[in-house]
Design an enzyme around this catalytic site. Structure first.
Site, PDB file in Angstrom:
ATOM      1  N   TYR A  34      44.189  68.399  50.059  1.00 24.02           N
ATOM      2  CA  TYR A  34      45.430  69.168  50.033  1.00 24.02           C
ATOM      3  C   TYR A  34      45.183  70.603  50.447  1.00 24.02           C
ATOM      4  CZ  TYR A  34      44.128  71.641  45.723  1.00 24.02           C
ATOM      5  OH  TYR A  34      43.507  72.453  44.815  1.00 24.02           O
ATOM      6  N   ARG A  53      40.698  74.590  57.481  1.00 26.95           N
ATOM      7  CA  ARG A  53      40.088  74.064  56.257  1.00 26.95           C
ATOM      8  C   ARG A  53      40.586  72.651  55.986  1.00 26.95           C
ATOM      9  NH1 ARG A  53      40.570  77.442  50.822  1.00 26.95           N
ATOM     10  NH2 ARG A  53      42.696  76.635  50.923  1.00 26.95           N
ATOM     11  N   LYS A 146      38.607  70.456  49.771  1.00 24.06           N
ATOM     12  CA  LYS A 146      39.773  70.705  48.905  1.00 24.06           C
ATOM     13  C   LYS A 146      40.365  69.346  48.515  1.00 24.06           C
ATOM     14  CE  LYS A 146      43.412  74.190  48.409  1.00 24.06           C
ATOM     15  NZ  LYS A 146      43.043  74.554  47.049  1.00 24.06           N
ATOM     16  N   GLU A 178      33.198  79.918  40.525  1.00 23.25           N
ATOM     17  CA  GLU A 178      34.563  80.306  40.901  1.00 23.25           C
ATOM     18  C   GLU A 178      35.491  80.026  39.734  1.00 23.25           C
ATOM     19  OE1 GLU A 178      36.171  77.843  44.064  1.00 23.25           O
ATOM     20  OE2 GLU A 178      35.164  76.067  43.295  1.00 23.25           O
ATOM     21  N   LEU A 202      34.944  76.307  46.564  1.00 22.49           N
ATOM     22  CA  LEU A 202      35.882  76.167  47.676  1.00 22.49           C
ATOM     23  C   LEU A 202      35.876  77.505  48.410  1.00 22.49           C
ATOM     24  CD1 LEU A 202      38.126  74.353  48.964  1.00 22.49           C
ATOM     25  CD2 LEU A 202      39.720  75.874  47.795  1.00 22.49           C
TER      26      LEU A 202
HETATM   27  N1  PDD Z   1      43.715  76.595  44.635  1.00 19.76           N
HETATM   28  N2  PDD Z   1      38.797  77.696  44.283  1.00 19.76           N
HETATM   29  C1  PDD Z   1      39.499  76.627  43.848  1.00 19.76           C
HETATM   30  C2  PDD Z   1      38.820  75.623  43.003  1.00 19.76           C
HETATM   31  C3  PDD Z   1      40.854  76.490  44.207  1.00 19.76           C
HETATM   32  O1  PDD Z   1      41.547  75.409  43.778  1.00 19.76           O
HETATM   33  C4  PDD Z   1      41.473  77.490  45.002  1.00 19.76           C
HETATM   34  C5  PDD Z   1      42.902  77.386  45.435  1.00 19.76           C
HETATM   35  C6  PDD Z   1      40.700  78.588  45.403  1.00 19.76           C
HETATM   36  C7  PDD Z   1      41.273  79.687  46.253  1.00 19.76           C
HETATM   37  O2  PDD Z   1      41.468  79.274  47.581  1.00 19.76           O
HETATM   38  P1  PDD Z   1      42.597  79.914  48.486  1.00 19.76           P
HETATM   39  O3  PDD Z   1      42.406  81.393  48.478  1.00 19.76           O
HETATM   40  O4  PDD Z   1      42.360  79.343  49.824  1.00 19.76           O
HETATM   41  O5  PDD Z   1      43.929  79.525  47.899  1.00 19.76           O
HETATM   42  C8  PDD Z   1      39.369  78.645  45.036  1.00 19.76           C
HETATM   43  C9  PDD Z   1      45.063  76.280  45.050  1.00 19.76           C
HETATM   44  C10 PDD Z   1      45.911  77.469  45.300  1.00 19.76           C
HETATM   45  C11 PDD Z   1      45.653  75.284  44.071  1.00 19.76           C
HETATM   46  O6  PDD Z   1      44.928  74.372  43.707  1.00 19.76           O
HETATM   47  O7  PDD Z   1      46.828  75.386  43.725  1.00 19.76           O
END
Ligand code: PDD
Length: 284
Positions: A34, A53, A146, A178, A202
């Site tokens: 996703y 990504r 992801k 993270e 991620l």
């Molecule tokens: N989550 N690390 C994890 C485990 C995440 O699930 C996310 C994002 C990030 C940040 O990635 P980005 O800046 O590309 O959104 C880091 C999304 C927003 C979610 O699961 O809703």
């Protein structure tokens, strides 16, 4: 709140009319990937990076699907729902087949998108602040994908919520990886640290924008893991993500960070981030 229309396999439908097969592999095996994309002023922010990504994630689970098609679907969903500032969820799952661990060759992927209204950045939006807890990072070793397989993240974030905190910060072998749905940065002696983009995190799109901004602001930046034991002594801690954007972490495990408010470098990066969004998306 979710917008009324969703997209499912070629159709824009009322949310209540959209249904998945009981044999969907996304349900049986979390067999899918996703993205979450932010729209500001009707325009997707860092769209190319999200598409890239998504393609890497699809490759990572051997799911063949032409991801470029999703950009137009996403734009149309935002428009049909009458949104300008939105969070759009993109989900690609393997498709439907009677439960069998082995992936059949002839599956048709299930494509699902939904949207919800989100905060604008057109006014004088303050930098958010949150508290966090630390928790053991017992996820698989392919966090760069992801994947829909988010049970450890949901458990960690629920643990945080029960402790009255906004985020759970994962710790693997004594080092901060993270957040449950964010990347994590800390400032020590005026220098910024964040975990390297390897298989244990991620590679966040927001993280990468913030890294670019830090470089342009001449803030020393190390993509180097730091110890969770050092976290309470950090001058500043913040998290980044498409949902959160950027939020200052003012307390970890009940201990204040720095002065217990948002620090100077965090504020500087937030202001630069808002400027970047406004110029990329034509806000204001
Ligand atoms: N989550 N690390 C994890 C485990 C995440 O699930 C996310 C994002 C990030 C940040 O990635 P980005 O800046 O590309 O959104 C880091 C999304 C927003 C979610 O699961 O809703």
């Amino acid at each position: 709140m979710s917008a009324p229309l969703v997209y499912l396999n070629g159709q824009y439908l009322d949310r209540s009319d959209a249904a998945l097969s009981i044999d969907e592999r996304g349900v049986y095996f979390a067999d899918g990937v996703y993205e979450v994309v932010r729209y500001f002023n009707g325009k997707a922010f860092t769209l190319a990076e999200h598409l890239d990504r998504l393609k890497r994630s699809l490759d990572g689970i051997d799911l063949a699907w032409d991801a470029d098609a999703i950009a137009a679907i996403s734009d149309e969903l935002v428009q049909r729902n009458g949104l300008t500032d939105a969070r759009v969820y993109w989900q690609v799952t393997r498709g439907s087949a009677p439960r069998n661990h082995v992936i059949a060759d002839d599956l048709v992927p299930t494509i699902y998108l939904s949207a919800e209204e989100a905060q604008t950045l057109a006014g004088d939006e303050p930098l958010a602040t949150i508290s966090a807890i630390t928790t053991i990072d017992d996820r698989w070793h392919n966090c760069w994908i992801k994947s829909l397989m988010l049970l450890p993240n949901t458990l960690a974030k629920t643990k945080a919520a029960k402790a009255g905190a906004g985020e759970a910060i994962f710790v693997r072998d004594g080092r901060v990886t993270e957040g449950g749905a964010t990347n994590c940065f800390a400032v020590f002696d005026g220098e910024l640290y964040t975990h390297p983009a390897n298989r244990y995190i991620l590679e966040g799109i927001t993280r990468n924008v913030v890294i670019e901004l830090a470089k342009s602001l001449d803030i020393p930046l190390h993509e180097q893991a730091f110890s969770s034991a050092d976290l309470p002594g950090a001058d500043e801690v913040f998290i980044t993500g498409t949902g959160t954007l950027l939020a200052a972490v003012t307390e970890v495990d009940g201990k204040p960070i720095g002065e217990g408010g948002a620090g100077t470098i965090t504020r500087q990066l937030w202001d630069a981030f808002v400027d970047r969004v406004r110029s990329d998306c034509g806000v204001g």
